[in-house]
Design an enzyme around this catalytic site. Structure first.
Site, PDB file in Angstrom:
ATOM      1  N   GLU A 274      -2.227  -6.900   7.101  1.00 39.52           N
ATOM      2  CA  GLU A 274      -2.050  -6.539   5.701  1.00 39.52           C
ATOM      3  C   GLU A 274      -3.369  -6.332   4.984  1.00 39.52           C
ATOM      4  O   GLU A 274      -3.407  -5.726   3.902  1.00 39.52           O
ATOM      5  CB  GLU A 274      -1.212  -7.607   4.988  1.00 39.52           C
ATOM      6  CG  GLU A 274      -0.829  -7.250   3.563  1.00 39.52           C
ATOM      7  CD  GLU A 274      -0.149  -5.898   3.462  1.00 39.52           C
ATOM      8  OE1 GLU A 274      -0.843  -4.901   3.144  1.00 39.52           O
ATOM      9  OE2 GLU A 274       1.058  -5.823   3.719  1.00 39.52           O
TER      10      GLU A 274
ATOM     11  N   ASP B 146       0.815  -1.216   0.000  1.00 47.97           N
ATOM     12  CA  ASP B 146       0.000   0.000   0.000  1.00 47.97           C
ATOM     13  C   ASP B 146       0.849   1.267   0.000  1.00 47.97           C
ATOM     14  O   ASP B 146       0.355   2.334  -0.358  1.00 47.97           O
ATOM     15  CB  ASP B 146      -0.912   0.025   1.234  1.00 47.97           C
ATOM     16  CG  ASP B 146      -1.793  -1.192   1.330  1.00 47.97           C
ATOM     17  OD1 ASP B 146      -2.091  -1.791   0.275  1.00 47.97           O
ATOM     18  OD2 ASP B 146      -2.193  -1.544   2.451  1.00 47.97           O
TER      19      ASP B 146
ATOM     20  N   HIS C 294       1.274   3.606  18.631  1.00 37.52           N
ATOM     21  CA  HIS C 294       0.489   2.936  19.670  1.00 37.52           C
ATOM     22  C   HIS C 294       1.068   1.554  19.968  1.00 37.52           C
ATOM     23  O   HIS C 294       1.297   1.199  21.136  1.00 37.52           O
ATOM     24  CB  HIS C 294      -0.964   2.811  19.221  1.00 37.52           C
ATOM     25  CG  HIS C 294      -1.819   1.997  20.142  1.00 37.52           C
ATOM     26  ND1 HIS C 294      -2.678   2.563  21.053  1.00 37.52           N
ATOM     27  CD2 HIS C 294      -1.943   0.650  20.304  1.00 37.52           C
ATOM     28  CE1 HIS C 294      -3.290   1.610  21.735  1.00 37.52           C
ATOM     29  NE2 HIS C 294      -2.871   0.432  21.293  1.00 37.52           N
ATOM     30  N   GLU C 295       1.305   0.757  18.926  1.00 37.94           N
ATOM     31  CA  GLU C 295       1.788  -0.609  19.130  1.00 37.94           C
ATOM     32  C   GLU C 295       3.153  -0.623  19.799  1.00 37.94           C
ATOM     33  O   GLU C 295       3.441  -1.491  20.636  1.00 37.94           O
ATOM     34  CB  GLU C 295       1.831  -1.361  17.798  1.00 37.94           C
ATOM     35  CG  GLU C 295       0.482  -1.546  17.127  1.00 37.94           C
ATOM     36  CD  GLU C 295      -0.560  -2.193  18.029  1.00 37.94           C
ATOM     37  OE1 GLU C 295      -0.176  -3.049  18.867  1.00 37.94           O
ATOM     38  OE2 GLU C 295      -1.739  -1.842  17.908  1.00 37.94           O
TER      39      GLU C 295
ATOM     40  N   HIS D 226      -3.065  -0.688  27.777  1.00 36.26           N
ATOM     41  CA  HIS D 226      -3.999   0.312  27.269  1.00 36.26           C
ATOM     42  C   HIS D 226      -4.390   1.308  28.346  1.00 36.26           C
ATOM     43  O   HIS D 226      -4.463   0.973  29.531  1.00 36.26           O
ATOM     44  CB  HIS D 226      -5.267  -0.364  26.725  1.00 36.26           C
ATOM     45  CG  HIS D 226      -5.098  -0.893  25.343  1.00 36.26           C
ATOM     46  ND1 HIS D 226      -5.783  -1.989  24.859  1.00 36.26           N
ATOM     47  CD2 HIS D 226      -4.298  -0.482  24.318  1.00 36.26           C
ATOM     48  CE1 HIS D 226      -5.420  -2.219  23.618  1.00 36.26           C
ATOM     49  NE2 HIS D 226      -4.522  -1.321  23.264  1.00 36.26           N
TER      50      HIS D 226
ATOM     51  N   GLU E  17      -5.624  -4.372   5.947  1.00 35.10           N
ATOM     52  CA  GLU E  17      -5.956  -2.950   6.034  1.00 35.10           C
ATOM     53  C   GLU E  17      -5.316  -2.219   4.856  1.00 35.10           C
ATOM     54  O   GLU E  17      -4.392  -2.726   4.210  1.00 35.10           O
ATOM     55  CB  GLU E  17      -5.439  -2.346   7.345  1.00 35.10           C
ATOM     56  CG  GLU E  17      -5.833  -3.099   8.594  1.00 35.10           C
ATOM     57  CD  GLU E  17      -7.321  -3.177   8.791  1.00 35.10           C
ATOM     58  OE1 GLU E  17      -8.025  -2.265   8.310  1.00 35.10           O
ATOM     59  OE2 GLU E  17      -7.794  -4.142   9.413  1.00 35.10           O
TER      60      GLU E  17
ATOM     61  N   HIS F 169      -1.286 -16.312  11.747  1.00 31.92           N
ATOM     62  CA  HIS F 169       0.161 -16.239  11.652  1.00 31.92           C
ATOM     63  C   HIS F 169       0.736 -16.627  13.003  1.00 31.92           C
ATOM     64  O   HIS F 169       0.035 -16.657  14.009  1.00 31.92           O
ATOM     65  CB  HIS F 169       0.617 -14.831  11.252  1.00 31.92           C
ATOM     66  CG  HIS F 169       0.129 -13.751  12.180  1.00 31.92           C
ATOM     67  ND1 HIS F 169      -1.152 -13.259  12.127  1.00 31.92           N
ATOM     68  CD2 HIS F 169       0.737 -13.095  13.191  1.00 31.92           C
ATOM     69  CE1 HIS F 169      -1.317 -12.322  13.061  1.00 31.92           C
ATOM     70  NE2 HIS F 169      -0.184 -12.211  13.732  1.00 31.92           N
TER      71      HIS F 169
ATOM     72  N   ASP G 153      -8.461 -10.257  11.536  1.00 29.96           N
ATOM     73  CA  ASP G 153      -9.861 -10.480  11.147  1.00 29.96           C
ATOM     74  C   ASP G 153     -10.242  -9.863   9.814  1.00 29.96           C
ATOM     75  O   ASP G 153     -11.413  -9.648   9.541  1.00 29.96           O
ATOM     76  CB  ASP G 153     -10.785  -9.952  12.242  1.00 29.96           C
ATOM     77  CG  ASP G 153     -10.505  -8.489  12.595  1.00 29.96           C
ATOM     78  OD1 ASP G 153      -9.633  -7.868  11.933  1.00 29.96           O
ATOM     79  OD2 ASP G 153     -11.149  -7.968  13.516  1.00 29.96           O
TER      80      ASP G 153
END
Length: 489
Positions: free
Chosen positions: A201, A125, A220-221, A230, A203, A169, A179
């Site tokens: 991937e 992308d 964030h990750e 969180h 997304e 994975h 998902d």
């Protein structure tokens, strides 16, 4: 200590019986299944809890829903109502929101400050250079506020592996699954499990907001990679759901800074101000808990307080005063406040008028002879424009207040002792205007400072008072203090 991801695997695929849902919310079977999966993934049972404990138990599921509602600041009902379901449908991180994991210096932090990473593959992308830039800037979010350093190296020698994967994975000791498009965007492992980060991937990844912004999700990750759980504070980077915001004006929330510095300490030369490569101070589209400002915040319950503008935005109500803004969300308990420039960096001073076209998801902001159109905090192309392009005479130098009448599809714009009616469908001023404010709104002796259309009524703010006007019966029905919306007396 086991990671959240292992805790999800241990929970297994359970079948929860959800509490009775009010018929008015019109929750479908698909919605119920989505909620069941959401609660299993992100609000798993504590380790060691028997699987059968939650089967068919409405009380247990009501407790899970209450947990989720409380975490997100929603009204705690224990029922799968529409606001709760809407929150569940938002794109988010795959790390659960609850568990026994806590920010502990000894177990959930890296033992050294100099860390390395490797990008295993690239999403089609984006250009590889743009991927590398987004990842590098995401690490910089954390290195700016800690003594940590992050260096890109070859895969064989890296501490942290970054990859784009789809569906099922495997990483470390865990089988994981994405998902598909939407839903779970990415997930990462905590330091005790290697710190790897995976991006779905399926997304559509982007360097801007034309897709899912890689920089925002990666930052964030990487917070999880470094040991952060969180946050339940909306507006923080570590809040679970993805909030599109201008990556060029991002600034880390104070809560994120405090939590990461608890683990690793402040940077060696900490001056509490962080800059980008061009020495432009970074600004955040969300409100820090205590945003820095050049002037003191007005006392919200000052009996003499007046507002410069009031408007709605995506279900919230915004109140503007000088360079500050308050946000009331009916689904959240707390009132957020902060400098307006934290949300719209290009607007350094006060907003003088504002109104929303809800069906177009556009908020118009007026300041002096210019006005802006914005979606959330993203200024639309071609703005600002001059107010005279709307059809005002040259004698009008600014707009004092504005409101959109949902019943007539007209926008009323107030300036001085007069007001105009703008036909949004025809994009033109209506004939017969301007009219005197006192002619159609008798009882207001001075100018209108702010205006709002809410539940079929006009609210006209003048000084420290607000006048409630029945737009159908054409009469005022009450007068209150302008700040009565905040529970002030």
């Amino acid at each position: 200590m086991q990671s959240f991801f292992l805790r999800v695997v241990l929970c297994g695929a359970l079948s929860f019986a959800l509490p009775i849902i009010p018929e008015t919310d019109q929750i479908t079977k698909g919605d119920t299944q989505l909620a069941e999966k959401y609660l299993h993934n992100y609000y798993p049972e504590p380790e060691g809890t028997p699987v059968l404990r939650s089967k068919g138990n409405n009380n247990e599921m009501a407790d899970k829903i209450r947990q989720m509602q409380e975490f997100f600041g929603l009204k705690v009902t224990g029922q799968l109502d529409s606001p709760t379901l809407n929150e569940m449908k938002k794109p988010r991180c795959g790390v659960p929101d609850i568990g026994e994991f806590r920010a502990a210096r000894t177990l959930n932090r890296w033992p050294r400050n100099d860390l390395t990473y490797s990008i295993q593959n690239y999403t089609p992308d984006m250009e590889p250079a743009d991927v590398e830039d987004a990842i590098e800037r995401a690490w910089k979010v954390w290195s700016d506020v800690t003594p940590l350093t992050f260096t890109k190296v070859s895969p064989d020698s890296a501490d942290i592996l970054i990859s784009f994967v789809a569906g099922y994975h495997r990483s470390n000791r865990f089988d994981r699954a994405f998902d598909g498009y939407g839903g779970e965007l990415a997930h990462a492992f905590f330091p005790s499990f290697g710190g790897d980060a995976h991006f779905d991937e399926d997304e559509y990844w982007a360097k801007d907001l034309k897709g899912t912004n890689l920089f925002l999700v990666a930052a964030h990750e990487f917070g999880h990679t470094l040991g952060l759980q969180h946050s339940s504070i909306w507006g923080t980077l570590m809040f679970p759901t993805y909030v599109p915001s201008n990556p060029q004006t991002f600034r880390l929330h104070e809560d994120d800074i405090n939590r990461i510095q608890y683990l690793y300490g402040p940077p060696e030369n900490d001056n509490d101000v962080y800059f980008n490569d061009d020495d432009d101070q970074l600004e955040s589209p969300q409100f820090p808990t205590n945003s820095p400002a050049e002037e003191p915040s007005p006392d919200l319950c000052d009996p003499h307080l007046s507002f410069d503008a009031v408007a709605t935005l995506r279900g919230e109500t915004l109140f503007f005063k000088d360079s500050f803004m308050w946000r009331i969300n009916p689904q959240r308990r707390n009132i957020e406040k902060g400098p307006t420039s934290d949300f719209w960096p290009v607007l350094k001073g006060g907003i003088e008028a504002a109104y929303e076209l809800e069906d177009k998801d556009i908020l118009f902001l007026f300041k002096g002879q210019r006005y802006w159109a914005t979606r959330a905090n993203i200024i639309q192309p071609g703005y600002p424009k001059n107010i005279h392009t709307l059809g005002f005479p040259n004698s009008v130098k600014k707009i004092d207040a504005a409101l959109f009448d949902k019943d007539t599809k007209r926008t009323l714009l107030f300036s001085g002792d007069e007001y105009w009616s703008y036909d949004e469908a025809q994009n033109s001023m209506e004939n017969g205007y301007p009219r005197k404010i006192t002619s159609d709104f008798p009882g207001i002796s001075s100018t209108v400072d702010a205006a709002l259309h809410h539940n079929g009524h006009f609210y006209l703010f003048s000084g420290s008072k607000q006048y409630k006007f029945d737009s159908k019966q054409k009469r005022f029905t009450g007068i209150k203090k302008s700040n009565s919306w905040f529970g002030c007396r």
